[in-house]
Structure formats: structure tokens, C-alpha cells
Scaffold this active site. Structure first.
Site, PDB file in Angstrom:
ATOM      1  CE  LYS A   8      37.479  46.397  41.246  1.00 55.81           C
ATOM      2  NZ  LYS A   8      37.110  46.487  42.660  1.00 55.81           N
TER       3      LYS A   8
ATOM      4  CG  ASP B 257      34.995  43.853  42.604  1.00 55.98           C
ATOM      5  OD1 ASP B 257      36.090  43.527  42.082  1.00 55.98           O
ATOM      6  OD2 ASP B 257      34.727  45.008  42.956  1.00 55.98           O
TER       7      ASP B 257
ATOM      8  NE  ARG C   1      37.527  37.878  49.157  1.00 52.76           N
ATOM      9  CZ  ARG C   1      36.864  38.675  49.987  1.00 52.76           C
ATOM     10  NH1 ARG C   1      36.015  38.158  50.863  1.00 52.76           N
ATOM     11  NH2 ARG C   1      37.049  39.979  49.960  1.00 52.76           N
TER      12      ARG C   1
HETATM   13  N1  BES Z   1      41.289  44.479  43.829  1.00 47.32           N
HETATM   14  C1  BES Z   1      40.194  44.788  44.675  1.00 47.32           C
HETATM   15  C2  BES Z   1      40.621  45.503  45.957  1.00 47.32           C
HETATM   16  C3  BES Z   1      41.012  46.932  45.824  1.00 47.32           C
HETATM   17  C4  BES Z   1      40.054  47.914  45.732  1.00 47.32           C
HETATM   18  C5  BES Z   1      42.327  47.287  45.863  1.00 47.32           C
HETATM   19  C6  BES Z   1      40.420  49.236  45.654  1.00 47.32           C
HETATM   20  C7  BES Z   1      42.692  48.605  45.795  1.00 47.32           C
HETATM   21  C8  BES Z   1      41.735  49.581  45.697  1.00 47.32           C
HETATM   22  C9  BES Z   1      39.469  43.499  45.072  1.00 47.32           C
HETATM   23  O1  BES Z   1      39.466  42.497  44.137  1.00 47.32           O
HETATM   24  C10 BES Z   1      38.041  43.884  45.326  1.00 47.32           C
HETATM   25  O2  BES Z   1      37.399  44.273  44.408  1.00 47.32           O
HETATM   26  N2  BES Z   1      37.599  43.758  46.563  1.00 47.32           N
HETATM   27  C11 BES Z   1      36.280  44.122  46.920  1.00 47.32           C
HETATM   28  C12 BES Z   1      35.762  43.073  47.860  1.00 47.32           C
HETATM   29  C13 BES Z   1      34.299  43.189  48.156  1.00 47.32           C
HETATM   30  C14 BES Z   1      33.491  42.868  46.918  1.00 47.32           C
HETATM   31  C15 BES Z   1      33.948  42.241  49.270  1.00 47.32           C
HETATM   32  C16 BES Z   1      36.331  45.499  47.594  1.00 47.32           C
HETATM   33  O3  BES Z   1      37.274  45.758  48.320  1.00 47.32           O
HETATM   34  O4  BES Z   1      35.440  46.281  47.334  1.00 47.32           O
HETATM   35 ZN    ZN Z   2      41.022  42.494  42.785  1.00 47.50          ZN
HETATM   36 MN    MN Z   3      37.836  42.721  42.745  1.00 45.50          MN
END
Ligand code: BES
Ligand code: ZN
Ligand code: MN
Length: 495
Positions: free
Chosen positions: A276, A346, A350
Site C-alpha cells: 500500500k 492486497d 477475501r
Molecule cells: N483492508 C483493505 C480495504 C480497505 C481499504 C478498508 C481502505 C478501509 C480503507 C483491503 O484488504 C484492501 O486492501 N482492498 C483492496 C482491494 C483491491 C486490491 C482489489 C482495496 O480496496 O484497494
Molecule cells: Zn485488508
Molecule cells: Mn488489503
């Protein structure tokens, strides 16, 4: 905080502050009228002066009002009488608590006597308790100088004497939900070097001991034995060992199938090899708020001794970049046997949830609800007010939506249409772990749905609702009120 139900006139109470309402247009409530009479029209005089007009959430505090036994009187604006509903009632209670002067230790609320359509005294008392507890919550900050103890410790809720039993029941109910919410906030707010998977396992054991739940905390070897290749794939990049927490509250009939709650417990989400960006990455300590809401809900139903069978399942680990971490292109085999091509490390939530959903099958659940801070896309779609709700069964979705309305912890029904599924196609495995930017929260739910075919299932994406950013940064304890209300309503139905 100590809550009590009382009856009587506001001018006779000897507390630090009595709180009464005034509608817009300087319209006094019954309690405000009593104070006005006792004080030789001091309240009317304040209203006439223009200091307070009854606008929603406006407050003014008067000191040493003659004829009134308490040191202070707070007038709080209720807005237009015709518009005064539960939502306004909650806002007004919040505004009053926030406006209480620092020195107030005991306060008496004369707001629960005001008529509200569709809300009885039990509901009003419960809501007051929940809002007061939410507003006065203090972070257990880790600072060299300990936080000063709270001054406000005693709240009295005034109702008509004939309503005492209802009000007492409301306080009990509201307190049970509040302690669940507080636990979820506490766990979310803890730093990720303390709130590890191991720590969450210990907290589950502590709860189990306190409320008589059955508990198992599986370690890595046991998770390997179960064949949870997807969950283990996420965990393999971290030195913190993973845990699978299983809690059971068995207070329903033996024959009653349980409701299962499955919570995402990523104690820190760096993104893994698909790292991230740096900004605000600290907030990814909240990526275990799904797990926290399961523990909080179990605390609430434990307090209530709710007559229901419920199972809590929490897969918990860290998502870290490491020489041993999974990388884009890797293929994992889930417990269900379905294979997953990792295109982005990331999208890890899931990957741990899918194995927990397969594990849930062994309980032959009547319904499974998973709760996860799953996608940033959900925040883009819905913002910070509702949680995203997806389900393979409309009746279950409607139960959860109704529970959210009742609890003032709302969700919004999102589509889970077949058309979205093909975004997860992979040339190399049964599915990819991401489906592109379009409808990101929906394709994440589509992914989970492939592991939830054997039962009624719903998924709550709480990425936008589980915590607040900015100056008020902190966990919200959501969706503990929604989940607890859902279980309470289910318990009523199966009785
Ligand atoms: N934990 C995050 C989702 C998240 C992001 C929650 C920002 C709250 C605030 C999750 O694990 C994630 O990183 N999701 C990605 C998915 C993508 C790579 C398809 C996202 O939402 O960017
Ligand atoms: Zn996450
Ligand atoms: Mn994530």
C-alpha cells in the site's frame, strides 16, 4: 457509568444538572414547564432573551435557578415538534452530553418522557444509554500520563412511574449493546504490535470464561491440518502466527441451528508484496474490525444471556511483505478445493474469509453473516454512513436491513448479480482474487459468494463505517448494534 430510572418533578431533583427539552418556537416540554413554574418564569425569560430558540441540538446551561434544587439546568433544543423522531432524540441526547460542563458528575435527563412515534419507553431508555456510552467513550491511550478519570458518572432517566419496568429493561438492553460496542472500539484502537492474532485469541478465551462460551483457538499446525491454503497463504509473510478463533454461545434449544458470524481479523494490512502507499497506512490496524465486531456482539449477547445458538468464527493474521510472502501470480488452494490466482496481495481479506466460510459449513448454520473491512471501493460507493450489504438470500438481507434501521446502525443493499462473476475469471486457476476496479466491492462479495453456496449468507462490508479518520480518529464499534439487534430479533422469532 451508572444509569438509573427515576420518577418525579425536575425542580425537586438534587443533582449537578437537570436536562429538559424545548421545541422550536420556544415551546416548552412538560418538564420545562415544571421548571418554569417553580422558578417564577426564569425559563421563559431565557427564551425571550433570544439565548435559546429550541433549534435542534442548541443548548444553554443556567446556573442557580431559583426554586430549582439542582445547581444547573440545561435547556436543549428539540427542533420542530412535528419532526421529532428517534433520530432527532438521539442527536439531542448526544448534543446535551457533549455540552455538559466539565464539573458535572450527575445528570438527570427529562427527555425520555417526550412522545415519539413508533418508539416506546424501552426503546427510548435503551437509545439514551447507547448514545451516552458512545459519546463518553474514552480511548485507553498509551501515554506516560494517565487519562484523568471521568467526572460524569451518574445518569438518571426520568419516565412516568407506570413505565418503570419498560425503562429498566431498556437500560439493561442498551448497556449490553454498549459494552459490546466499547469492546469493539477498544480492540480496534489498540496498536497492531499489541493487538496481534495471538492477542485476539486470548481476548476470545477471556470472553468465553466470563460468559460461558465454548471456545477453541486453533494454531497454525491445526489450520494446516484443516487445509486452509488460502488463509495460510496470507499468513505466511508474517512472523506473527495466525489463529482461527471459534466461539460458541449455546443458549438456544439443542435442535436449533446456529447463526454464524465470521469476522475478518487482519491485525495489520500493509498490502503485502502489492504494498500500500504510505499515507495513512497506520489506519490499517483497523483491518480487524470485523473480528472486533464479532467479539463485541458475543459480549453483548453474553450480557443479555440471549436464548439463541450462535457461532463466531475469526480467521486472524497479518498481511506483510516478506521474502516468504505470497506474490502476484501465486496460486493457492483453498479449503474448499477451489484454486485462486493471486493478482494482488492486497486483496487478502477475501482470502482468509473464504476458508472461514468453508469451515462454517460444519455447524450446519441457519445463516452465516461475515463482517469485513473488505474494500476501499465500498467507501467510494457508499461513503461513511451505511455499511454495504450483500446476500444470496433476500429474506436474510431484509432481516439485516431492518435490524440496522432499528439499531440506528444502517446498511445498504448492494447487488450480487451473476453478471459480475466473470470479472473473476482466470486462465490459470478457478478464479482470480481481484476483479478489476469496476464495482470493486461487488466483485469482492462475488468472490466470497463462491464459498457460501451451502447456506443462507450475507456479507457486510464495513470499510467505511468501522472507524473514523481525522481529528476524531477511532473505532466506532459498528456494526455491533446491527448484529446484536439481528440476533435479538431472531431469538424472538424462534421462541
Ligand atoms: N483492508 C483493505 C480495504 C480497505 C481499504 C478498508 C481502505 C478501509 C480503507 C483491503 O484488504 C484492501 O486492501 N482492498 C483492496 C482491494 C483491491 C486490491 C482489489 C482495496 O480496496 O484497494
Ligand atoms: Zn485488508
Ligand atoms: Mn488489503
Amino acid at each position: 457509568m451508572e444509569f438509573s430510572i427515576k420518577n418525579g418533578n425536575p425542580e425537586k431533583q438534587r443533582v449537578d444538572c437537570v436536562i429538559v427539552g424545548v421545541f422550536e418556537g420556544r415551546k416548552l416540554t412538560e418538564a420545562a414547564k415544571c421548571l418554569d413554574e417553580a422558578s417564577n418564569k426564569a425559563i421563559s425569560a431565557v427564551l425571550k432573551s433570544g439565548d435559546m430558540d429550541g433549534k435542534l441540538n442548541a443548548t444553554v446551561t443556567l446556573h442557580q435557578v431559583s426554586g430549582v434544587a439542582s445547581a444547573r439546568v440545561m435547556l436543549v433544543g428539540l427542533g420542530k415538534q412535528a419532526e421529532f423522531a428517534e433520530r432527532q432524540y438521539r442527536q439531542v441526547v448526544r448534543a446535551a452530553v457533549k455540552a455538559l460542563p466539565k464539573g458535572v458528575a450527575s445528570a438527570s435527563f427529562f427527555l425520555s418522557e417526550i412522545a415519539i412515534k413508533k418508539a416506546n419507553t424501552q426503546t427510548k431508555a435503551a437509545q439514551l444509554v447507547e448514545v451516552v456510552m458512545d459519546t463518553t467513550y474514552q480511548v485507553n491511550a498509551i501515554k506516560a500520563k494517565k487519562a484523568e478519570p471521568k467526572v460524569l458518572t451518574k445518569i438518571a432517566i426520568y419516565v412516568d412511574k407506570s413505565e418503570n419496568t419498560q425503562a429498566e429493561a431498556g437500560v439493561k438492553h442498551g448497556l449490553a449493546i454498549s459494552v459490546g460496542v466499547s469492546l469493539a472500539k477498544d480492540l480496534g484502537n489498540l496498536p497492531p504490535n499489541i493487538c496481534t492474532p495471538t492477542y485476539l485469541g486470548e481476548q476470545a478465551k477471556k470472553l468465553a470464561k466470563q460468559y460461558g462460551f465454548k471456545v477453541e483457538v486453533l494454531d497454525k499446525a491445526e489450520i494446516v491440518k484443516l487445509g486452509m491454503g488460502s488463509f495460510l497463504g496470507v499468513a505466511q509473510g508474517s512472523v506473527e502466527p495466525p489463529r482461527l478463533i471459534v466461539l460458541q454461545h449455546l443458549k438456544g434449544k439443542k435442535s436449533q441451528k446456529p447463526v454464524a458470524l465470521v469476522g475478518k481479523g487482519i491485525t495489520f494490512d500493509t498490502g503485502g508484496i502489492s504494498l500500500k502507499p504510505g499515507a495513512d497506512m497506520d489506519e490499517m490496524k483497523y483491518d480487524m474490525c470485523g473480528a472486533a465486531s464479532v467479539l463485541g456482539t458475543f459480549k453483548a449477547i453474553g450480557e443479555m444471556g440471549l436464548a439463541i445458538n450462535a457461532v463466531g468464527i475469526i480467521p486472524t493474521c497479518e498481511n506483510m511483505p516478506d521474502a516468504g510472502a505470497i506474490k502476484p501470480g501465486d496460486i493457492l488452494t483453498s479449503m474448499s478445493g477451489q484454486t485462486i490466482e493471486i493478482l494482488n496481495t492486497d486483496a487478502e481479506g477475501r482470502l482468509i474469509l473464504c476458508d472461514a466460510l468453508t469451515y462454517a459449513e460444519r455447524f450446519e448454520p441457519s445463516a452465516v453473516v461475515d463482517i469485513a473491512t473488505l474494500t476501499g471501493a465500498c467507501v467510494i460507493a457508499l461513503g461513511h454512513h451505511p455499511s454495504g450489504l450483500f446476500s444470496n438470500k433476500d429474506a436474510l438481507a431484509h432481516e439485516l436491513l431492518a435490524a440496522g434501521e432499528m439499531a440506528h446502525d444502517r446498511a445498504w443493499h448492494m447487488p450480487l448479480w451473476e453478471e459480475f462473476q466473470s470479472q473473476l475469471d482466470s486462465n490459470f486457476a478457478d478464479m482470480a482474487n481481484i476483479g478489476g476496479r469496476a464495482g470493486g466491492s461487488i466483485t469482492a462479495a462475488c468472490f466470497l459468494s463462491r464459498y457460501a453456496k451451502k447456506y443462507d449468507w450475507a456479507h457486510l462490508d464495513i470499510a467505511g463505517t468501522a472507524w473514523k479518520s481525522g481529528k476524531e480518529k477511532g473505532g466506532t464499534g459498528r456494526p455491533v448494534p446491527l448484529l446484536t439487534t439481528f440476533l435479538v430479533q431472531r431469538a424472538l422469532k424462534v421462541k
